[in-house]
Scaffold this motif. Sequence first.
Motif, PDB file in Angstrom:
ATOM      1  N   GLY A  82       0.811  -1.213   0.000  1.00  0.00           N
ATOM      2  CA  GLY A  82       0.000   0.000   0.000  1.00  0.00           C
ATOM      3  C   GLY A  82       0.847   1.267   0.000  1.00  0.00           C
ATOM      4  N   HIS A  83       0.180   2.397   0.215  1.00  0.00           N
ATOM      5  CA  HIS A  83       0.883   3.669   0.317  1.00  0.00           C
ATOM      6  C   HIS A  83       0.104   4.608   1.230  1.00  0.00           C
ATOM      7  CE1 HIS A  83      -1.974   4.386  -3.027  1.00  0.00           C
ATOM      8  NE2 HIS A  83      -2.024   5.614  -2.539  1.00  0.00           N
ATOM      9  N   VAL A  84       0.793   5.650   1.691  1.00  0.00           N
ATOM     10  CA  VAL A  84       0.201   6.620   2.626  1.00  0.00           C
ATOM     11  C   VAL A  84      -0.289   7.832   1.857  1.00  0.00           C
ATOM     12  CG1 VAL A  84       0.631   8.093   4.635  1.00  0.00           C
ATOM     13  CG2 VAL A  84       1.692   5.827   4.495  1.00  0.00           C
ATOM     14  N   GLU A  85      -1.543   8.220   2.083  1.00  0.00           N
ATOM     15  CA  GLU A  85      -2.116   9.405   1.443  1.00  0.00           C
ATOM     16  C   GLU A  85      -2.013  10.638   2.326  1.00  0.00           C
ATOM     17  OE1 GLU A  85      -5.515   8.494  -1.881  1.00  0.00           O
ATOM     18  OE2 GLU A  85      -6.142   8.833   0.182  1.00  0.00           O
ATOM     19  N   GLY A  86      -2.018  10.460   3.636  1.00  0.00           N
ATOM     20  CA  GLY A  86      -1.961  11.600   4.542  1.00  0.00           C
ATOM     21  C   GLY A  86      -1.325  11.210   5.865  1.00  0.00           C
ATOM     22  N   ASP A  87      -0.586  12.161   6.454  1.00  0.00           N
ATOM     23  CA  ASP A  87       0.110  11.919   7.728  1.00  0.00           C
ATOM     24  C   ASP A  87       0.029  13.207   8.544  1.00  0.00           C
ATOM     25  OD1 ASP A  87       1.753  11.275   9.831  1.00  0.00           O
ATOM     26  OD2 ASP A  87       3.411  10.548   8.610  1.00  0.00           O
ATOM     27  N   ASP A  88      -0.822  13.227   9.572  1.00  0.00           N
ATOM     28  CA  ASP A  88      -1.074  14.448  10.349  1.00  0.00           C
ATOM     29  C   ASP A  88      -0.878  14.175  11.842  1.00  0.00           C
ATOM     30  OD1 ASP A  88      -1.985  15.757   7.956  1.00  0.00           O
ATOM     31  OD2 ASP A  88      -3.892  14.704   8.211  1.00  0.00           O
ATOM     32  N   ARG A  89      -0.485  15.253  12.541  1.00  0.00           N
ATOM     33  CA  ARG A  89      -0.387  15.219  14.000  1.00  0.00           C
ATOM     34  C   ARG A  89      -1.012  16.483  14.557  1.00  0.00           C
ATOM     35  NH1 ARG A  89       4.765  12.342  16.831  1.00  0.00           N
ATOM     36  NH2 ARG A  89       5.086  10.633  15.354  1.00  0.00           N
ATOM     37  N   MET A  90      -1.573  16.340  15.760  1.00  0.00           N
ATOM     38  CA  MET A  90      -2.165  17.511  16.404  1.00  0.00           C
ATOM     39  C   MET A  90      -2.257  17.280  17.902  1.00  0.00           C
ATOM     40  SD  MET A  90      -6.219  17.139  15.391  1.00  0.00           S
ATOM     41  CE  MET A  90      -6.591  18.644  16.284  1.00  0.00           C
ATOM     42  N   ASP A  91      -2.251  18.412  18.626  1.00  0.00           N
ATOM     43  CA  ASP A  91      -2.388  18.392  20.075  1.00  0.00           C
ATOM     44  C   ASP A  91      -3.856  18.617  20.412  1.00  0.00           C
ATOM     45  OD1 ASP A  91      -2.299  18.662  22.788  1.00  0.00           O
ATOM     46  OD2 ASP A  91      -0.614  20.081  22.826  1.00  0.00           O
ATOM     47  N   MET A  92      -4.488  17.625  21.010  1.00  0.00           N
ATOM     48  CA  MET A  92      -5.904  17.707  21.349  1.00  0.00           C
ATOM     49  C   MET A  92      -6.135  18.122  22.790  1.00  0.00           C
ATOM     50  SD  MET A  92      -7.262  14.304  19.338  1.00  0.00           S
ATOM     51  CE  MET A  92      -8.976  14.715  19.699  1.00  0.00           C
ATOM     52  N   GLY A  93      -5.083  18.559  23.480  1.00  0.00           N
ATOM     53  CA  GLY A  93      -5.212  18.990  24.863  1.00  0.00           C
ATOM     54  C   GLY A  93      -4.957  17.858  25.828  1.00  0.00           C
ATOM     55  N   SER A  94      -5.866  16.915  25.881  1.00  0.00           N
ATOM     56  CA  SER A  94      -5.706  15.776  26.786  1.00  0.00           C
ATOM     57  C   SER A  94      -4.910  14.646  26.157  1.00  0.00           C
ATOM     58  CB  SER A  94      -7.086  15.251  27.210  1.00  0.00           C
ATOM     59  OG  SER A  94      -7.814  14.823  26.082  1.00  0.00           O
ATOM     60  N   ALA A  95      -4.624  14.752  24.861  1.00  0.00           N
ATOM     61  CA  ALA A  95      -3.886  13.689  24.174  1.00  0.00           C
ATOM     62  C   ALA A  95      -3.217  14.251  22.932  1.00  0.00           C
ATOM     63  CB  ALA A  95      -4.832  12.543  23.793  1.00  0.00           C
ATOM     64  N   MET A  96      -2.139  13.593  22.541  1.00  0.00           N
ATOM     65  CA  MET A  96      -1.502  13.867  21.261  1.00  0.00           C
ATOM     66  C   MET A  96      -2.068  12.873  20.248  1.00  0.00           C
ATOM     67  SD  MET A  96       0.532  16.427  21.570  1.00  0.00           S
ATOM     68  CE  MET A  96       1.473  16.243  20.044  1.00  0.00           C
ATOM     69  N   ALA A  97      -2.445  13.362  19.068  1.00  0.00           N
ATOM     70  CA  ALA A  97      -3.101  12.517  18.077  1.00  0.00           C
ATOM     71  C   ALA A  97      -2.280  12.452  16.799  1.00  0.00           C
ATOM     72  CB  ALA A  97      -4.502  13.031  17.760  1.00  0.00           C
ATOM     73  N   MET A  98      -2.241  11.289  16.199  1.00  0.00           N
ATOM     74  CA  MET A  98      -1.606  11.076  14.909  1.00  0.00           C
ATOM     75  C   MET A  98      -2.612  10.365  14.003  1.00  0.00           C
ATOM     76  SD  MET A  98       1.626   8.621  13.928  1.00  0.00           S
ATOM     77  CE  MET A  98       0.668   7.186  14.474  1.00  0.00           C
ATOM     78  N   THR A  99      -2.783  10.873  12.787  1.00  0.00           N
ATOM     79  CA  THR A  99      -3.739  10.293  11.847  1.00  0.00           C
ATOM     80  C   THR A  99      -3.028   9.944  10.549  1.00  0.00           C
ATOM     81  OG1 THR A  99      -5.561  11.588  12.789  1.00  0.00           O
ATOM     82  CG2 THR A  99      -5.902  10.634  10.611  1.00  0.00           C
ATOM     83  N   LEU A 100      -3.162   8.702  10.131  1.00  0.00           N
ATOM     84  CA  LEU A 100      -2.596   8.224   8.869  1.00  0.00           C
ATOM     85  C   LEU A 100      -3.733   7.742   7.973  1.00  0.00           C
ATOM     86  CD1 LEU A 100       0.459   6.119  10.139  1.00  0.00           C
ATOM     87  CD2 LEU A 100       0.554   8.330   9.001  1.00  0.00           C
ATOM     88  N   ARG A 101      -3.767   8.239   6.752  1.00  0.00           N
ATOM     89  CA  ARG A 101      -4.732   7.759   5.757  1.00  0.00           C
ATOM     90  C   ARG A 101      -3.964   6.917   4.753  1.00  0.00           C
ATOM     91  NH1 ARG A 101      -5.805  12.839   6.872  1.00  0.00           N
ATOM     92  NH2 ARG A 101      -4.564  13.619   5.118  1.00  0.00           N
ATOM     93  N   VAL A 102      -4.291   5.630   4.704  1.00  0.00           N
ATOM     94  CA  VAL A 102      -3.518   4.689   3.886  1.00  0.00           C
ATOM     95  C   VAL A 102      -4.427   4.026   2.866  1.00  0.00           C
ATOM     96  CG1 VAL A 102      -1.896   4.272   5.773  1.00  0.00           C
ATOM     97  CG2 VAL A 102      -3.866   2.766   5.504  1.00  0.00           C
TER      98      VAL A 102
END
Length: 260
Positions: A82-102
């Motif tokens: 496969g391959h990665v279409e998107g790779d994002d990170r963000m601070d949600m306050g109570s947690a750090m979030a990472m989102t990968l769209r594959v």
Amino acid sequence: MKHLLPLLPFLFLLACGHTQPEAMRWSEDAAMAAPASAAGGLEQRNTTVDRKIIRTGDIRFEVMDLDAARTMILEQVQEHGGHVEGDDRMDMGSAMAMTLRVRIPANAFDAFLARLKGVGEVQDQRISANDVTAQWVDVEARLAAKRKVEQRFLTIVDQARTVTEVLEVERELGNVRAEIKSMTAQMKSLQDQVGMSTLTITCLKPVARNDRYTPHFGLALQEGWNMFVQFLVGLLHLWPFLLLFGGLTFWLVRRRRAKK
């Protein structure tokens, strides 16, 4: 060939289907005959037809280390072709979030999903499958019918003798080719969605927050100095106005003293 030329306007009406009921029926027959027969065959052979399924999903994990989770996911994406279409990170306050769209090949989607279980604790998972077999067959058949119409116009344009006849046939041929281009793009989009499944992977790492205020004297001194330097730089930018204001003030003071 000569006896075909007087029939050109009638052929145009048949091809365009703009005004005459006969033309509308011919246009519908040319565009719908193949899809209708294909759809009928699909209903009769639904046990043997190659189903066209678009699979998409979302999955969310709670992890202890975002970087380690990202590395593991990327390894599995590469291993399954496969391959990665998107790779994002963000601070949600109570947690750090990472989102990968594959995007994963459809025939490897289930195996890829099973290997993801080791990334962390699954918080949420939604997988959907959309059957687009009927749409696939419909577009495929319509595209074949339009290409046959294109060939008919190409035959007619070879028989045209006047410039007017050639221009009329080429205009209708351009309309048919525009429809073919649109249907081809639609077919390519379906092929891409069916062949490659899409999965959105979200990893959350809880972060402990300290609500008490802690003063940072060193940072405050540094920011204060930076503001002072910026103030001096601002004055340098305004030196022509300061010079003019000072000269005007000096002249007014001397004039007042002279009057006294």
